[in-house]
Scaffold this motif. Sequence first.
Motif, short mmCIF file in Angstrom:
data_model
loop_
_atom_site.label_atom_id
_atom_site.label_comp_id
_atom_site.label_asym_id
_atom_site.label_seq_id
_atom_site.Cartn_x
_atom_site.Cartn_y
_atom_site.Cartn_z
N ASP A 148 0.82 -1.22 0.00
CA ASP A 148 0.00 0.00 0.00
C ASP A 148 0.85 1.27 0.00
O ASP A 148 0.33 2.39 0.10
N GLY A 149 2.18 1.09 -0.11
CA GLY A 149 3.07 2.25 -0.17
C GLY A 149 3.57 2.74 1.17
O GLY A 149 4.44 3.62 1.24
N SER A 150 3.03 2.18 2.25
CA SER A 150 3.46 2.64 3.58
C SER A 150 4.80 1.98 3.95
O SER A 150 5.07 0.85 3.58
N PRO A 151 5.65 2.72 4.70
CA PRO A 151 6.93 2.14 5.10
C PRO A 151 6.73 1.06 6.17
O PRO A 151 5.93 1.24 7.10
N LEU A 152 7.46 -0.03 6.02
CA LEU A 152 7.36 -1.14 6.98
C LEU A 152 7.64 -0.68 8.41
O LEU A 152 6.98 -1.11 9.35
N ILE A 153 8.64 0.22 8.56
CA ILE A 153 9.07 0.56 9.93
C ILE A 153 8.41 1.83 10.48
O ILE A 153 8.67 2.23 11.61
N GLY A 154 7.52 2.45 9.71
CA GLY A 154 6.86 3.66 10.18
C GLY A 154 6.04 3.39 11.44
O GLY A 154 5.21 2.49 11.46
N ASN A 155 6.30 4.16 12.50
CA ASN A 155 5.58 4.01 13.77
C ASN A 155 5.68 2.61 14.36
O ASN A 155 4.76 2.16 15.05
N ARG A 156 6.79 1.94 14.08
CA ARG A 156 7.02 0.60 14.66
C ARG A 156 8.18 0.68 15.66
O ARG A 156 9.13 1.43 15.48
N GLN A 157 8.08 -0.14 16.71
CA GLN A 157 9.15 -0.21 17.71
C GLN A 157 10.37 -0.88 17.08
O GLN A 157 10.29 -2.03 16.66
N ILE A 158 11.48 -0.15 17.04
CA ILE A 158 12.68 -0.61 16.33
C ILE A 158 13.91 -0.28 17.16
O ILE A 158 13.95 0.74 17.86
N THR A 159 14.92 -1.14 17.06
CA THR A 159 16.25 -0.77 17.55
C THR A 159 17.26 -1.09 16.47
O THR A 159 16.93 -1.61 15.41
N GLY A 160 18.52 -0.75 16.73
CA GLY A 160 19.61 -0.96 15.77
C GLY A 160 20.84 -0.28 16.35
O GLY A 160 20.74 0.38 17.40
N PHE A 161 21.97 -0.45 15.69
CA PHE A 161 23.23 0.10 16.23
C PHE A 161 23.07 1.59 16.50
O PHE A 161 22.65 2.35 15.64
#
Length: 230
Positions: A148-161
């Motif tokens: 649907d064009g929405s970003p996978l990580i938009g407004n999602r709980q995420i971590t990374g380096f």
Amino acid sequence: MDPIYRALIVCTNHTDYPTRPQKTGLWLSEATHFYDELADRNLPYDIASPKGGPVPIDERSVDRRDTVNEKWYNDPTFRQKLDHSLKLDEVNPADYQIIYFTGGHGTMWDFPDNLTLQSITRQIYENGGMVSAVCHGVSGLLNVKLSDGSPLIGNRQITGFSNIEEKLVRLNDEVPFLLEDALRQKNALYSKGFIPFLPYIEVDERLVTGQNPLSARKVGRKVMEEMYEK
């Protein structure tokens, strides 16, 4: 009887820093510690990379006294998959229910803009699969868009380096961007552990991310929990 899932472990092919003579590549424990959790369930898996062929290993990640690294790096099957990784173009996303992005600084160059990787990730996710990543491998999620064009990580709980970890390893001037900043710019709900370099993961439904190399096992364990114990 447990369902049979198949995992796709994605690794970098990139080895060069802009100014440093040392080489980068896969941070070995981010593959071995994750896989060690899958191996307990005899999960079938493949290793893939953008170009296919041998996956370069960051030398600094090999000489740690790590029995899990020793075990899998010397395991003929695992080593064969690492030395002869599938090219992403050869991957059929329908074959996999789990995708996992390993890290190592190399991923910062060949993961974020790889359209094939984005497509594979989208298809696995939209087919109900798990998307997981650790450390710099999380950069592979930056530009993934859903149908649907929405970003996978938009407004999602995420971590990374984290920025502080990048500064502490003195590579903040070498990387093309700072991962923490880039995740925040994509409206991911970024968080990190209180103390750098200790295990820390975030789980947001079928999205599991780990902050740094020591988080790889926890990511693997959580993915297995989510797949088998729900």
